[in-house]
Write a protein that holds these residues in place. Structure first.
Motif, PDB file in Angstrom:
ATOM      1  N   ASP A  97      -8.786   6.438  -7.889  1.00 32.11           N
ATOM      2  CA  ASP A  97      -8.967   5.018  -8.217  1.00 32.11           C
ATOM      3  C   ASP A  97      -9.351   4.190  -6.994  1.00 32.11           C
ATOM      4  OD1 ASP A  97      -8.281   5.444 -10.908  1.00 32.11           O
ATOM      5  OD2 ASP A  97      -6.147   5.318 -10.441  1.00 32.11           O
ATOM      6  N   PHE A  98      -9.861   4.849  -5.978  1.00 28.38           N
ATOM      7  CA  PHE A  98     -10.204   4.183  -4.724  1.00 28.38           C
ATOM      8  C   PHE A  98     -11.120   2.976  -4.944  1.00 28.38           C
ATOM      9  CE2 PHE A  98     -13.557   4.119  -1.367  1.00 28.38           C
ATOM     10  CZ  PHE A  98     -12.806   3.561  -0.347  1.00 28.38           C
ATOM     11  N   GLU A  99     -12.236   3.183  -5.614  1.00 26.17           N
ATOM     12  CA  GLU A  99     -13.199   2.099  -5.829  1.00 26.17           C
ATOM     13  C   GLU A  99     -12.606   1.012  -6.725  1.00 26.17           C
ATOM     14  OE1 GLU A  99     -15.879   1.670  -4.319  1.00 26.17           O
ATOM     15  OE2 GLU A  99     -16.302   3.633  -3.421  1.00 26.17           O
ATOM     16  N   ARG A 157       0.822  -1.211   0.000  1.00 27.98           N
ATOM     17  CA  ARG A 157       0.000   0.000   0.000  1.00 27.98           C
ATOM     18  C   ARG A 157       0.856   1.261   0.000  1.00 27.98           C
ATOM     19  NH1 ARG A 157      -2.360  -1.312   5.939  1.00 27.98           N
ATOM     20  NH2 ARG A 157      -2.753  -3.204   4.739  1.00 27.98           N
ATOM     21  N   ASN A 197      -3.057  -2.349  -4.360  1.00 28.56           N
ATOM     22  CA  ASN A 197      -2.725  -1.711  -3.089  1.00 28.56           C
ATOM     23  C   ASN A 197      -2.495  -0.219  -3.251  1.00 28.56           C
ATOM     24  OD1 ASN A 197      -2.434  -4.135  -1.279  1.00 28.56           O
ATOM     25  ND2 ASN A 197      -0.963  -4.676  -2.860  1.00 28.56           N
ATOM     26  N   SER A 198      -2.992   0.544  -2.278  1.00 29.07           N
ATOM     27  CA  SER A 198      -2.708   1.975  -2.194  1.00 29.07           C
ATOM     28  C   SER A 198      -3.131   2.442  -0.816  1.00 29.07           C
ATOM     29  CB  SER A 198      -3.481   2.763  -3.269  1.00 29.07           C
ATOM     30  OG  SER A 198      -4.872   2.773  -2.979  1.00 29.07           O
ATOM     31  N   CYS A 252      -6.488   8.628  -4.913  1.00 24.90           N
ATOM     32  CA  CYS A 252      -7.870   8.667  -4.428  1.00 24.90           C
ATOM     33  C   CYS A 252      -8.874   8.528  -5.565  1.00 24.90           C
ATOM     34  CB  CYS A 252      -8.122   9.964  -3.664  1.00 24.90           C
ATOM     35  SG  CYS A 252      -7.286  10.050  -2.049  1.00 24.90           S
ATOM     36  N   ASP A 287      -9.426   0.233  -7.271  1.00 25.76           N
ATOM     37  CA  ASP A 287      -8.353  -0.505  -6.609  1.00 25.76           C
ATOM     38  C   ASP A 287      -8.910  -1.535  -5.628  1.00 25.76           C
ATOM     39  OD1 ASP A 287      -6.546   0.921  -8.057  1.00 25.76           O
ATOM     40  OD2 ASP A 287      -5.876   2.214  -6.410  1.00 25.76           O
ATOM     41  N   ARG A 288      -9.956  -1.155  -4.904  1.00 28.01           N
ATOM     42  CA  ARG A 288     -10.574  -2.119  -3.985  1.00 28.01           C
ATOM     43  C   ARG A 288     -11.220  -3.274  -4.745  1.00 28.01           C
ATOM     44  NH1 ARG A 288     -13.234   0.604   1.469  1.00 28.01           N
ATOM     45  NH2 ARG A 288     -11.192   0.987   2.437  1.00 28.01           N
ATOM     46  N   GLN A 336      -6.933   2.898  -0.766  1.00 22.80           N
ATOM     47  CA  GLN A 336      -7.600   1.599  -0.759  1.00 22.80           C
ATOM     48  C   GLN A 336      -7.522   0.955   0.630  1.00 22.80           C
ATOM     49  OE1 GLN A 336      -5.752  -1.472  -0.539  1.00 22.80           O
ATOM     50  NE2 GLN A 336      -7.546  -2.794  -0.679  1.00 22.80           N
TER      51      GLN A 336
END
Length: 287
Positions: free
Chosen positions: A186-188, A135, A196-197, A184, A190-191, A200
């Motif tokens: 690509d939050f959805e 992450r 990993n971030s 942020c 990536d999950r 996320q």
């Protein structure tokens, strides 16, 4: 030849080569500090060549490695590789040419820059795999850009001074912070796909606070750098302006509104690095 030229232009657009300005002014800052003024035009020119070549290799390699991931992400699906505008073979060749150009430039500087060049390449290329592993890949990207000041110091002096590592650490936190913010978007996604971030792993609100802490850390390190090199009020004014620009950058976006991300990420960060270089260089030259 026309097809080759067109593919090259598309590749340069894909990797946003003009964004080399992010780290280049910090490298030039280190060069000015190392020389106690302006280095020779030959050294400056070779530093620029190495910086642009290394970043170009890293970005093109990243697009190559992430082609399938980009195709699955609505935000990046129209990039040149997933859209079929460029072939993987051409982009791979571009990476090889950029690496060779970087190595030639390093060899023309001094022996130590050439000896350390493979390590620098390993760092900048390794980032492409980090989001699959940790992450904290944002900090690896920060290191990839952060080694530029130390490399520029070595280019001028032929040796490393521990003081300039403070600038490397500052750039690491600066880049890591704004990459956390950029991720942020690509939050959805990536999950969903398991990448990993920081966003996320911790969520958007926490990610913004982590980025803020990184940028506060960057400002503290820049103040320490000013003290270590015995610089004066002009350089400190530059740090103050960087702080104001970072504050403005963070005010443009929030966990609930990312619409102005490109302006905060691409425009302001370029201004920040140029402003810091300008004020530090002025301080050094005035002395």
């Amino acid at each position: 030849m026309a097809s080759l030229w067109k593919s090259t232009v598309v590749t340069l657009e894909m990797i946003k080569w003009e964004h080399s300005v992010f780290a280049l002014p910090f490298a030039l800052t280190a060069a000015v500090l190392a020389a106690g003024g302006w280095p020779t035009m030959r050294v400056l020119g070779l530093i620029v060549v190495c910086m642009v070549a290394a970043r170009s290799a890293a970005m093109a390699f990243n697009r190559l490695v992430d082609a399938r991931l980009d195709a699955a992400n609505p935000r990046t699906s129209m990039r040149a590789l997933p859209a079929g505008v460029l072939s993987s073979g051409f982009v791979g060749g571009f990476v090889v040419v950029s690496v060779l150009l970087f190595l030639v430039g390093a060899a023309m500087l001094n022996r130590l820059t050439l000896e350390l060049a493979p390590i620098a390449l390993a760092v900048v290329l390794a980032y492409s795999y980090m989001k699959r592993l940790t992450r904290w890949s944002h900090l690896v990207l920060g290191l990839a850009l952060g080694i530029a000041p130390s490399a520029a110091w070595i280019a001028v002096r032929g040796s490393l001074d521990a003081r300039i590592v403070v600038l490397t650490a500052a750039v690491l936190l600066w880049v890591g912070g704004f990459d956390v913010l950029y991720a942020c978007q690509d939050f959805e996604h990536d999950r969903k796909v398991g990448l990993n971030s920081v966003p996320q792993a911790f969520g958007l609100v926490a990610a913004f606070w982590i980025a803020r802490c990184m940028h506060v850390g960057m400002l503290l390190l820049l103040c320490w750098l000013i003290v270590l090199f015995g610089l004066g009020k002009v350089a400190m004014l530059g740090v103050g302006l960087v702080g104001i620009l970072l504050l403005y950058e963070h005010s443009m976006i929030s966990p609930y509104d990312l619409r102005r991300m490109n302006a905060a990420f691409f425009t302001l960060n370029g201004v920040i690095s140029v402003v810091f270089f300008g004020f530090v260089a002025a301080d050094v030259l005035m002395r």
